[in-house]
Design an enzyme around this catalytic site. Structure first.
Site, mmCIF file in Angstrom:
data_model
loop_
_atom_site.group_PDB
_atom_site.id
_atom_site.type_symbol
_atom_site.label_atom_id
_atom_site.label_comp_id
_atom_site.label_asym_id
_atom_site.label_seq_id
_atom_site.Cartn_x
_atom_site.Cartn_y
_atom_site.Cartn_z
ATOM 1 N N HIS A 159 1.564 4.480 -2.853
ATOM 2 C CA HIS A 159 1.669 5.933 -2.674
ATOM 3 C C HIS A 159 3.023 6.439 -3.178
ATOM 4 O O HIS A 159 3.108 7.403 -3.927
ATOM 5 C CB HIS A 159 1.606 6.295 -1.183
ATOM 6 C CG HIS A 159 0.263 6.156 -0.558
ATOM 7 N ND1 HIS A 159 -0.854 6.802 -1.039
ATOM 8 C CD2 HIS A 159 -0.145 5.479 0.542
ATOM 9 C CE1 HIS A 159 -1.892 6.510 -0.259
ATOM 10 N NE2 HIS A 159 -1.490 5.706 0.703
ATOM 11 N N HIS A 184 0.842 -1.199 0.000
ATOM 12 C CA HIS A 184 0.000 0.000 0.000
ATOM 13 C C HIS A 184 0.882 1.256 0.000
ATOM 14 O O HIS A 184 0.689 2.161 -0.809
ATOM 15 C CB HIS A 184 -0.891 -0.056 1.244
ATOM 16 C CG HIS A 184 -1.727 1.169 1.483
ATOM 17 N ND1 HIS A 184 -3.096 1.157 1.391
ATOM 18 C CD2 HIS A 184 -1.396 2.431 1.823
ATOM 19 C CE1 HIS A 184 -3.564 2.364 1.659
ATOM 20 N NE2 HIS A 184 -2.552 3.164 1.926
ATOM 21 N N GLU A 185 1.889 1.261 0.888
ATOM 22 C CA GLU A 185 2.775 2.429 0.972
ATOM 23 C C GLU A 185 3.570 2.618 -0.313
ATOM 24 O O GLU A 185 3.776 3.746 -0.752
ATOM 25 C CB GLU A 185 3.734 2.295 2.160
ATOM 26 C CG GLU A 185 3.063 2.425 3.514
ATOM 27 C CD GLU A 185 2.283 3.709 3.671
ATOM 28 O OE1 GLU A 185 2.729 4.767 3.165
ATOM 29 O OE2 GLU A 185 1.206 3.676 4.285
#
Ligand SMILES: [Zn+2]
Length: 415
Positions: A84, A80-81
């Site tokens: 980003h 997920h990170e």
């Protein structure tokens, strides 16, 4: 679980994180708090979820499944990170590192999106990765044949549920959660005013934070231990929304101010080949500055030497150690005189050392810039704002003073 996708203003807790890897050029760190969470997840899954799902499970296998689930969760949050981070990087925002901490992941970004479209894309990138992971687990859960061992089914079900939760939770429009960033970018696009959008999104974020605290307390009062967790997240959201609003105000006040405008000049530099003893005798004692730029044989800056380092080494091997060997040489501590001061606040080496060397085009030191210089400019800006109402103009250049209170050993008089 994963309230971030956030930037450096969410520096979550004291205690440095431990670097564990470098992926796609981005360092990945783990805070000691994350280890506590892994232990908690392992324990709670190992003692309740897995034994309830699988009949006749031995405790050891339960804990092993708990740990496996916690590590898979860790991988999901990391993905997920990176969603980003990779999109942010494509929009020109540098990623200093990705950290896993108490409540999930944090991408520490240097700088902010320059336009709402960029922010919208990188804010959505993390949840999209999570949605893809959840979709994969959903497909696997559906496709598992009837005779599949309960262990596999329980593992897949847990990952599916937890990724759906991460997805939903992060899209709550509470700044600094991803949903809050989406909200800010939409308001920013509509109003054309970054600061106004940030203030509004932070206010809504704080409201949601209080709501989460309230819900958590109610749940806890009703006997649900998870309520406590909800309250902790609520407190985090309230604090982080405030910090974000503040950091955005600071950046607005400092934008357009260059390093040359705030630095203490001229620079008195120490040659890197000099011994610490000589540096103390010839520089620290006569000049009484608290740091000096360090230069190579050609006079080009390679870093800086803080007084604290000289003090630490004084009396011990001070003739055998060169200045170059102990200087702070993180390249981010060298900034160009025309660089924007606002961007410096995101440089972790600057925050740690408290100073940076200001250089010209030939990398020759022209001055030193300290955090105190920056703070003084902020206070001047706040004063100007108080006097003129909503004045947004940058603070005037501070009068050049041969006796900067910042770099001197002796405490400033009259304070
Ligand atoms: Zn996120």
């Amino acid at each position: 679980m994963e309230p971030a996708g956030s930037d450096r203003s969410l520096e979550p807790m004291p205690g440095r994180s431990i670097r564990i890897a470098r992926i796609a050029g981005i360092p990945v760190g783990v805070s000691p708090w994350w280890l506590v969470i892994v232990a908690l997840i392992t324990w709670s899954l190992g003692t309740s979820y897995f034994p309830e799902e699988i009949a006749g499970l031995t405790p050891a296998v339960g804990y092993l499944l708990g740990l496996t689930s916690a590590l898979l969760l860790f991988a999901s949050i990391l993905a997920h990170e990176f969603g980003h981070a990779i999109v942010a990087r494509r929009h020109g925002i540098e990623i200093e590192e990705i950290d896993l901490w108490l409540l999930g992941g944090v991408s520490k970004m240097r700088g902010e999106a320059q336009e709402p479209g960029s922010e919208l894309r990188y804010a959505l990138a993390g949840p999209l990765v999570t949605a893809a992971i959840a979709a994969c687990f959903a497909v696997v859960a559906v496709l598992l044949p009837a005779g599949t061992p309960r262990v596999i089914v329980a593992l897949v079900d847990y990952q599916l549920a937890v990724n759906v939760l991460i997805f939903a939770f992060n899209l709550i429009p509470a700044f600094p959660l991803d949903g809050g960033r989406v909200l800010r970018s939409v308001l920013w696009e509509r109003w054309g005013d970054h600061d106004r959008a940030t203030t509004a999104a932070a206010r809504i974020g704080r409201g949601f934070g209080y709501l989460l605290i309230g819900l958590g307390v109610l749940e806890f009062a009703a006997g649900g231990a998870a309520g406590l967790w909800l309250s902790v997240i609520g407190v985090f959201v309230v604090v982080a929304a405030g910090a974000q609003a503040m950091s955005s105000k600071i950046e607005a006040a400092l934008s357009g101010i260059t390093a040359a405008q705030l630095m203490s000049a001229p620079a008195v530099s120490i040659d890197s080949s000099m011994s610490i003893g000589e540096a103390v005798a010839q520089y620290f004692l006569p000049y009484r500055y608290t740091a000096f730029p360090v230069v190579d044989g050609q006079g080009r800056a390679i870093g800086l030497l803080p007084l604290a380092t000289a003090e630490r080494l004084a009396g011990r091997h001070e003739t055998s150690i060169t200045v170059g060997a102990v200087a702070e040489t993180d390249p981010t501590l060298l900034i160009h005189e025309s660089d924007d001061v606002a961007a410096l606040l995101g440089v972790s080496a600057f925050v740690r050392v408290g100073r940076a060397v200001v250089v010209d085009g030939q990398r020759v030191p022209v001055g030193l810039l300290s955090i105190t210089d920056v703070q003084r400019a902020l206070r001047a800006s706040a004063l100007a704002g108080d006097r003129d109402g909503a004045d947004q103009s940058p603070p005037a250049r501070p009068p050049a003073s041969p006796r900067s209170e910042v770099r001197h050993l002796a405490p400033p008089r009259g304070r």
